[in-house]
Design a protein around this motif. Structure first.
Motif, PDB file in Angstrom:
ATOM      1  N   ASN A  65       0.850  -1.191   0.000  1.00 46.06           N
ATOM      2  CA  ASN A  65       0.000   0.000   0.000  1.00 46.06           C
ATOM      3  C   ASN A  65       0.891   1.247   0.000  1.00 46.06           C
ATOM      4  N   PRO A  66       1.483   1.576  -1.162  1.00 44.81           N
ATOM      5  CA  PRO A  66       2.431   2.687  -1.214  1.00 44.81           C
ATOM      6  C   PRO A  66       1.821   4.041  -0.843  1.00 44.81           C
ATOM      7  N   GLU A  67       0.548   4.254  -1.113  1.00 43.24           N
ATOM      8  CA  GLU A  67      -0.078   5.535  -0.783  1.00 43.24           C
ATOM      9  C   GLU A  67      -0.141   5.722   0.736  1.00 43.24           C
ATOM     10  N   LEU A  68      -0.537   4.670   1.438  1.00 43.83           N
ATOM     11  CA  LEU A  68      -0.623   4.738   2.887  1.00 43.83           C
ATOM     12  C   LEU A  68       0.772   4.877   3.508  1.00 43.83           C
ATOM     13  N   PHE A  69       1.736   4.165   2.944  1.00 45.99           N
ATOM     14  CA  PHE A  69       3.119   4.263   3.405  1.00 45.99           C
ATOM     15  C   PHE A  69       3.630   5.692   3.251  1.00 45.99           C
ATOM     16  N   MET A  70       3.380   6.301   2.100  1.00 38.49           N
ATOM     17  CA  MET A  70       3.831   7.672   1.865  1.00 38.49           C
ATOM     18  C   MET A  70       3.107   8.671   2.775  1.00 38.49           C
ATOM     19  N   GLU A  71       1.855   8.389   3.076  1.00 41.48           N
ATOM     20  CA  GLU A  71       1.114   9.251   3.999  1.00 41.48           C
ATOM     21  C   GLU A  71       1.776   9.227   5.382  1.00 41.48           C
ATOM     22  N   ALA A  72       2.128   8.037   5.857  1.00 44.05           N
ATOM     23  CA  ALA A  72       2.804   7.914   7.147  1.00 44.05           C
ATOM     24  C   ALA A  72       4.180   8.564   7.110  1.00 44.05           C
ATOM     25  N   ALA A  73       4.923   8.335   6.042  1.00 42.77           N
ATOM     26  CA  ALA A  73       6.262   8.901   5.912  1.00 42.77           C
ATOM     27  C   ALA A  73       6.205  10.426   5.876  1.00 42.77           C
ATOM     28  N   THR A  74       5.261  10.980   5.154  1.00 43.11           N
ATOM     29  CA  THR A  74       5.109  12.429   5.069  1.00 43.11           C
ATOM     30  C   THR A  74       4.767  13.015   6.434  1.00 43.11           C
ATOM     31  N   TRP A  75       3.831  12.377   7.138  1.00 43.39           N
ATOM     32  CA  TRP A  75       3.448  12.838   8.478  1.00 43.39           C
ATOM     33  C   TRP A  75       4.660  12.803   9.402  1.00 43.39           C
ATOM     34  N   TRP A  76       5.431  11.712   9.344  1.00 38.19           N
ATOM     35  CA  TRP A  76       6.567  11.503  10.240  1.00 38.19           C
ATOM     36  C   TRP A  76       7.730  12.447   9.911  1.00 38.19           C
ATOM     37  N   ILE A  77       8.094  12.498   8.637  1.00 42.60           N
ATOM     38  CA  ILE A  77       9.310  13.207   8.228  1.00 42.60           C
ATOM     39  C   ILE A  77       9.061  14.684   7.927  1.00 42.60           C
ATOM     40  N   LYS A  78       8.099  14.973   7.071  1.00 44.06           N
ATOM     41  CA  LYS A  78       7.879  16.360   6.659  1.00 44.06           C
ATOM     42  C   LYS A  78       7.071  17.163   7.671  1.00 44.06           C
ATOM     43  N   THR A  79       5.971  16.606   8.139  1.00 40.46           N
ATOM     44  CA  THR A  79       5.085  17.359   9.016  1.00 40.46           C
ATOM     45  C   THR A  79       5.689  17.574  10.400  1.00 40.46           C
ATOM     46  N   HIS A  80       6.204  16.482  10.993  1.00 48.49           N
ATOM     47  CA  HIS A  80       6.688  16.571  12.378  1.00 48.49           C
ATOM     48  C   HIS A  80       8.200  16.560  12.524  1.00 48.49           C
ATOM     49  N   LYS A  81       8.913  16.343  11.404  1.00 47.92           N
ATOM     50  CA  LYS A  81      10.381  16.353  11.412  1.00 47.92           C
ATOM     51  C   LYS A  81      10.955  15.467  12.524  1.00 47.92           C
ATOM     52  N   LEU A  82      10.404  14.256  12.615  1.00 51.08           N
ATOM     53  CA  LEU A  82      10.821  13.311  13.647  1.00 51.08           C
ATOM     54  C   LEU A  82      12.084  12.572  13.237  1.00 51.08           C
ATOM     55  N   ASP A  83      12.829  12.102  14.238  1.00 49.63           N
ATOM     56  CA  ASP A  83      13.991  11.263  13.989  1.00 49.63           C
ATOM     57  C   ASP A  83      13.522   9.903  13.486  1.00 49.63           C
ATOM     58  N   HIS A  84      14.470   9.099  13.005  1.00 49.13           N
ATOM     59  CA  HIS A  84      14.108   7.772  12.488  1.00 49.13           C
ATOM     60  C   HIS A  84      13.387   6.951  13.559  1.00 49.13           C
ATOM     61  N   PHE A  85      13.914   6.943  14.779  1.00 48.73           N
ATOM     62  CA  PHE A  85      13.272   6.255  15.894  1.00 48.73           C
ATOM     63  C   PHE A  85      12.804   7.287  16.905  1.00 48.73           C
ATOM     64  N   GLU A  86      11.571   7.128  17.353  1.00 50.55           N
ATOM     65  CA  GLU A  86      10.987   7.997  18.375  1.00 50.55           C
ATOM     66  C   GLU A  86      10.283   7.119  19.407  1.00 50.55           C
ATOM     67  N   LYS A  87      10.105   7.647  20.591  1.00 48.77           N
ATOM     68  CA  LYS A  87       9.409   6.910  21.638  1.00 48.77           C
ATOM     69  C   LYS A  87       7.976   6.634  21.190  1.00 48.77           C
ATOM     70  N   ALA A  88       7.527   5.408  21.406  1.00 48.30           N
ATOM     71  CA  ALA A  88       6.164   5.019  21.027  1.00 48.30           C
ATOM     72  C   ALA A  88       5.134   5.879  21.746  1.00 48.30           C
ATOM     73  N   VAL A  89       5.412   6.232  23.000  1.00 47.93           N
ATOM     74  CA  VAL A  89       4.489   7.086  23.765  1.00 47.93           C
ATOM     75  C   VAL A  89       4.330   8.440  23.071  1.00 47.93           C
ATOM     76  N   LYS A  90       5.426   9.011  22.592  1.00 49.64           N
ATOM     77  CA  LYS A  90       5.381  10.303  21.900  1.00 49.64           C
ATOM     78  C   LYS A  90       4.541  10.208  20.625  1.00 49.64           C
ATOM     79  N   ILE A  91       4.747   9.153  19.845  1.00 45.74           N
ATOM     80  CA  ILE A  91       3.992   8.978  18.599  1.00 45.74           C
ATOM     81  C   ILE A  91       2.516   8.793  18.892  1.00 45.74           C
TER      82      ILE A  91
END
Length: 73
Positions: free
Chosen positions: A38-64
């Motif tokens: 499901n590349p569209e859903l994967f890209m949605e998650a990646a965009t939210w993680w990387i572009k929107t929130h500028k998160l590191d590769h690994f983040e605390k599950a509680v924070k997410i």
């Protein structure tokens, strides 16, 4: 973000926290199988993680979980 993806992220975070404790970290890859079915859903998650929130590769599950739930961290 689609509700199905939000729910999946919260479920995965809850499971990781239950299994390994409050300090466990996750990557957005944790929410997907090792196959690009499901590349569209994967890209949605990646965009939210990387572009929107500028998160590191690994983040605390509680924070997410809190970000997805709309709780300030």
């Amino acid at each position: 973000m689609q509700d199905a993806l939000k729910n999946k992220i919260i479920d995965v975070c809850n499971k990781k926290i239950a299994d390994k404790g409050e300090n466990v970290s996750v990557s957005f890859y944790a929410f997907f199988k090792n196959k690009n079915d499901n590349p569209e859903l994967f890209m949605e998650a990646a965009t939210w993680w990387i572009k929107t929130h500028k998160l590191d590769h690994f983040e605390k599950a509680v924070k997410i979980k809190n970000l997805i739930s709309g709780i300030a961290t």
